[in-house]
Design a protein around this motif. Structure first.
Motif, PDB file in Angstrom:
ATOM      1  N   ALA A 151      27.331  42.724  39.760  1.00  0.00           N
ATOM      2  CA  ALA A 151      27.838  43.818  38.927  1.00  0.00           C
ATOM      3  C   ALA A 151      28.813  43.283  37.882  1.00  0.00           C
ATOM      4  CB  ALA A 151      28.516  44.877  39.798  1.00  0.00           C
ATOM      5  N   TYR A 152      29.654  42.311  38.280  1.00  0.00           N
ATOM      6  CA  TYR A 152      30.560  41.723  37.287  1.00  0.00           C
ATOM      7  C   TYR A 152      29.792  40.841  36.310  1.00  0.00           C
ATOM      8  CZ  TYR A 152      34.672  39.893  35.064  1.00  0.00           C
ATOM      9  OH  TYR A 152      35.606  39.584  34.112  1.00  0.00           O
ATOM     10  N   TYR A 153      28.710  40.248  36.756  1.00  0.00           N
ATOM     11  CA  TYR A 153      27.820  39.481  35.871  1.00  0.00           C
ATOM     12  C   TYR A 153      27.387  40.370  34.701  1.00  0.00           C
ATOM     13  CZ  TYR A 153      24.172  35.891  34.999  1.00  0.00           C
ATOM     14  OH  TYR A 153      23.394  34.894  34.464  1.00  0.00           O
ATOM     15  N   ILE A 154      27.106  41.636  34.986  1.00  0.00           N
ATOM     16  CA  ILE A 154      26.721  42.597  33.945  1.00  0.00           C
ATOM     17  C   ILE A 154      27.930  42.965  33.090  1.00  0.00           C
ATOM     18  CG2 ILE A 154      25.904  44.952  33.547  1.00  0.00           C
ATOM     19  CD1 ILE A 154      24.228  44.642  36.119  1.00  0.00           C
ATOM     20  N   ALA A 155      29.037  43.306  33.749  1.00  0.00           N
ATOM     21  CA  ALA A 155      30.227  43.772  33.028  1.00  0.00           C
ATOM     22  C   ALA A 155      30.765  42.730  32.065  1.00  0.00           C
ATOM     23  CB  ALA A 155      31.307  44.174  34.028  1.00  0.00           C
ATOM     24  N   ALA A 156      30.580  41.445  32.381  1.00  0.00           N
ATOM     25  CA  ALA A 156      31.120  40.379  31.533  1.00  0.00           C
ATOM     26  C   ALA A 156      30.561  40.424  30.119  1.00  0.00           C
ATOM     27  CB  ALA A 156      30.832  39.016  32.175  1.00  0.00           C
ATOM     28  N   LEU A 168      37.952  47.157  43.114  1.00  0.00           N
ATOM     29  CA  LEU A 168      37.685  45.792  43.578  1.00  0.00           C
ATOM     30  C   LEU A 168      36.835  45.090  42.526  1.00  0.00           C
ATOM     31  CD1 LEU A 168      36.925  46.357  47.369  1.00  0.00           C
ATOM     32  CD2 LEU A 168      39.081  45.679  46.301  1.00  0.00           C
ATOM     33  N   VAL A 169      37.341  43.965  42.016  1.00  0.00           N
ATOM     34  CA  VAL A 169      36.709  43.294  40.883  1.00  0.00           C
ATOM     35  C   VAL A 169      36.612  41.799  41.163  1.00  0.00           C
ATOM     36  CG1 VAL A 169      36.818  42.864  38.393  1.00  0.00           C
ATOM     37  CG2 VAL A 169      37.713  45.002  39.328  1.00  0.00           C
ATOM     38  N   GLY A 170      35.484  41.204  40.749  1.00  0.00           N
ATOM     39  CA  GLY A 170      35.355  39.756  40.817  1.00  0.00           C
ATOM     40  C   GLY A 170      34.217  39.297  41.700  1.00  0.00           C
ATOM     41  N   SER A 171      34.544  38.494  42.712  1.00  0.00           N
ATOM     42  CA  SER A 171      33.560  37.877  43.607  1.00  0.00           C
ATOM     43  C   SER A 171      32.552  37.059  42.803  1.00  0.00           C
ATOM     44  CB  SER A 171      32.847  38.947  44.443  1.00  0.00           C
ATOM     45  OG  SER A 171      32.024  38.357  45.412  1.00  0.00           O
ATOM     46  N   ILE A 172      33.072  36.167  41.967  1.00  0.00           N
ATOM     47  CA  ILE A 172      32.223  35.334  41.109  1.00  0.00           C
ATOM     48  C   ILE A 172      31.736  34.147  41.937  1.00  0.00           C
ATOM     49  CG2 ILE A 172      32.115  34.011  38.960  1.00  0.00           C
ATOM     50  CD1 ILE A 172      34.463  35.759  37.971  1.00  0.00           C
ATOM     51  N   GLY A 173      30.640  34.349  42.596  1.00  0.00           N
ATOM     52  CA  GLY A 173      30.073  33.331  43.470  1.00  0.00           C
ATOM     53  C   GLY A 173      28.649  33.701  43.839  1.00  0.00           C
ATOM     54  N   VAL A 174      27.998  32.841  44.604  1.00  0.00           N
ATOM     55  CA  VAL A 174      26.609  33.042  45.009  1.00  0.00           C
ATOM     56  C   VAL A 174      26.507  32.718  46.491  1.00  0.00           C
ATOM     57  CG1 VAL A 174      24.198  32.456  44.540  1.00  0.00           C
ATOM     58  CG2 VAL A 174      25.901  32.242  42.722  1.00  0.00           C
ATOM     59  N   LEU A 175      25.709  33.481  47.207  1.00  0.00           N
ATOM     60  CA  LEU A 175      25.547  33.188  48.628  1.00  0.00           C
ATOM     61  C   LEU A 175      24.085  33.282  49.038  1.00  0.00           C
ATOM     62  CD1 LEU A 175      24.997  36.018  50.401  1.00  0.00           C
ATOM     63  CD2 LEU A 175      27.388  36.407  49.867  1.00  0.00           C
ATOM     64  N   MET A 176      23.767  32.582  50.111  1.00  0.00           N
ATOM     65  CA  MET A 176      22.462  32.667  50.760  1.00  0.00           C
ATOM     66  C   MET A 176      22.761  32.698  52.255  1.00  0.00           C
ATOM     67  SD  MET A 176      19.321  29.911  50.800  1.00  0.00           S
ATOM     68  CE  MET A 176      18.976  30.110  49.038  1.00  0.00           C
ATOM     69  N   ILE A 225      23.138  28.122  40.213  1.00  0.00           N
ATOM     70  CA  ILE A 225      23.239  29.546  39.878  1.00  0.00           C
ATOM     71  C   ILE A 225      24.698  29.942  39.677  1.00  0.00           C
ATOM     72  CG2 ILE A 225      22.750  31.890  40.683  1.00  0.00           C
ATOM     73  CD1 ILE A 225      20.392  30.739  42.265  1.00  0.00           C
ATOM     74  N   HIS A 226      25.592  29.370  40.483  1.00  0.00           N
ATOM     75  CA  HIS A 226      27.023  29.640  40.335  1.00  0.00           C
ATOM     76  C   HIS A 226      27.527  29.173  38.968  1.00  0.00           C
ATOM     77  CE1 HIS A 226      31.379  29.081  41.962  1.00  0.00           C
ATOM     78  NE2 HIS A 226      31.227  30.271  41.401  1.00  0.00           N
ATOM     79  N   GLY A 250      34.831  32.971  44.322  1.00  0.00           N
ATOM     80  CA  GLY A 250      34.177  34.022  45.098  1.00  0.00           C
ATOM     81  C   GLY A 250      35.140  35.079  45.597  1.00  0.00           C
ATOM     82  N   LEU A 251      36.445  34.891  45.370  1.00  0.00           N
ATOM     83  CA  LEU A 251      37.419  35.908  45.746  1.00  0.00           C
ATOM     84  C   LEU A 251      37.289  37.136  44.845  1.00  0.00           C
ATOM     85  CD1 LEU A 251      40.668  33.823  46.359  1.00  0.00           C
ATOM     86  CD2 LEU A 251      39.246  34.951  48.082  1.00  0.00           C
ATOM     87  N   PHE A 252      37.734  38.268  45.347  1.00  0.00           N
ATOM     88  CA  PHE A 252      37.804  39.471  44.508  1.00  0.00           C
ATOM     89  C   PHE A 252      39.229  39.998  44.532  1.00  0.00           C
ATOM     90  CE2 PHE A 252      36.139  40.606  48.699  1.00  0.00           C
ATOM     91  CZ  PHE A 252      37.047  41.542  49.140  1.00  0.00           C
TER      92      PHE A 252
END
Length: 320
Positions: A151-156, A168-176, A225-226, A250-252
Motif C-alpha cells: 500500500a505504501y508502494y502505491i502511496a509513494a 500505521l505507515v511504512g513496513s518497507i520490506g518484503v517477506l516470503m 524486490i526490496h 520493514g518497521l512501521f
C-alpha cells in the motif's frame, strides 16, 4: 328359471357421468394452472435479468453528471492482489475514469490497506505517474487506518501523502513465509513422497527439507524486490525522506512518526484535503465496486454450474 339381466339405475349412470366430467374439468384446470405458473416464472426471470442488466450499467457509471468542479476519490481497501477489490485492474480503471472527468480537479487515493502483491502495487504506481502527466492533475494519498508494505508502494507515487496521527505507515520490506514439518514427519514416521523434474522444483514444499543453496536463492530474490521497493520510495519522496538505519528495515510507524521521517507530508483527512488543498469540497467516489446485481449474477452462475455438475454426475451414474 332364466337369469334376470342386471338393472341399470339411471341415478348411477348420472353420477358416473358427473364424476367423469368433474375429473376432466379438474385435470383441465390443473393444466391451465401449470401453464400460468410456467409463464409467470418465465416472465419473472426476464424481469429479474432486466433489472440486473440495468443495475450493472447504472451503478458502474460513477462519472455521470459530474462535470461540476469536484474532488475525485478512489478507495484502496484491504489486501492488494489479483481478484480483490484492490486489484490493479480495478484501481487503475477507477483512476482513469476519475481523471478523465472534466470536472475533477484532483484525485485522492483513500488508502486503508496492510499491503499485498508487489506486482499489483507496481502496476498501480506506474499508472499514477502516467495519469498525472497525461491529465496534469495532482494525485494525493490520504491514509486512514494503515498504509503498509505494498500500500505504501502505491502511496509513494502520490504528490503528497496525508495521514492521521494514529495511522500505521511504512513496513518497507518484503517477506516470503511458510512452515516446515520435516522434524514432525520424522517423529510420526511419515514418509513424504514428492516426485519432481528439476532438483529445486519442490524447494518451497513444507514437508521437504530446505537446502542452503535454496535458502540463498530465495533471499537473493527477496533482496532484489526490496531494492526495487526502496528505489520507488526514494524516487517518490525525494529529499523529504529523513535517512535513518531503520527506514527501510520493514518497521512501521504511527502517522505522526511518518510525518517526522518524511514518509508522509502532513496530517489530514479526505474532507480536509478536498476543502483546503484541492479547493473543491465536493467529493465524488469513483471506486469500482461489485454491486448487488453483479453478486446476484455470480451466485446465479455458480448455482447453474453446480446444477449442471450434479446433472452430469447423475447421468454418468445412470449409464454405469
Amino acid at each position: 328359471m332364466p337369469a334376470q339381466a342386471p338393472v341399470r339405475h339411471p341415478v348411477d349412470e348420472n353420477w358416473a357421468r358427473k364424476t367423469l366430467a368433474d375429473l376432466a374439468f379438474a385435470n383441465l384446470k390443473e393444466q391451465q394452472t401449470q401453464r400460468r405458473w410456467k409463464s409467470g416464472m418465465r416472465l419473472a426471470w426476464l424481469l429479474f435479468l432486466g433489472v440486473v442488466v440495468w443495475l450493472v450499467f447504472s451503478f458502474n457509471s460513477p462519472g455521470n453528471n459530474t462535470s461540476f468542479p469536484h474532488t475525485a476519490m478512489v478507495t484502496i481497501q484491504g489486501e492488494i492482489g489479483p481478484g480483490t477489490e484492490a486489484s490493479a485492474q480495478n484501481i487503475m480503471s477507477s483512476m482513469r475514469t476519475a481523471l478523465e472527468d472534466p470536472g475533477s480537479q484532483a484525485l485522492i487515493l483513500l488508502i486503508n490497506s496492510p499491503g499485498g502483491s508487489p506486482v499489483q502495487a507496481g502496476l498501480i504506481n506506474d499508472e499514477i505517474t502516467r495519469l498525472r502527466a497525461l491529465h496534469n492533475k495532482p494525485i494525493y494519498a490520504v491514509v486512514e487506518e494503515s498504509c503498509a508494505s505494498a500500500a505504501y508502494y502505491i502511496a509513494a507515487a502520490a504528490d503528497q501523502i496525508y495521514v492521521d496521527k494514529a495511522s500505521l505507515v511504512g513496513s518497507i520490506g518484503v517477506l516470503m513465509d511458510g512452515f516446515g514439518f520435516t522434524g514432525l514427519m520424522d517423529k510420526l514416521g511419515v514418509e513424504r513422497r514428492l516426485m519432481t523434474a528439476g532438483e529445486n522444483k519442490g524447494f518451497l514444499d513444507p514437508f521437504s527439507p530446505q537446502t542452503q543453496p535454496q535458502r540463498l536463492h530465495a533471499q537473493a530474490m527477496l533482496n532484489q524486490i526490496h531494492a526495487q521497493f526502496i528505489d520507488v520510495v526514494k524516487k517518490g519522496r525525494g529529499d523529504r525522506l529523513k535517512a535513518t538505519p531503520e527506514l527501510f528495515s520493514g518497521l512501521f510507524w504511527s502517522g505522526q512518526q511518518a510525518v517526522d521521517l518524511g514518509l508522509a507530508d502532513s496530517l489530514g483527512s479526505v474532507d480536509g484535503v478536498a476543502r483546503e488543498v484541492v479547493k473543491a469540497p465536493d467529493v465524488i467516489d469513483y471506486t469500482q465496486r461489485e454491486n448487488v446485481a453483479e453478486r446476484l449474477v455470480k451466485r446465479f452462475g455458480v448455482a447453474v454450474g453446480e446444477g449442471s455438475v450434479r446433472a452430469i454426475r447423475t447421468a454418468g451414474a445412470a449409464l454405469r
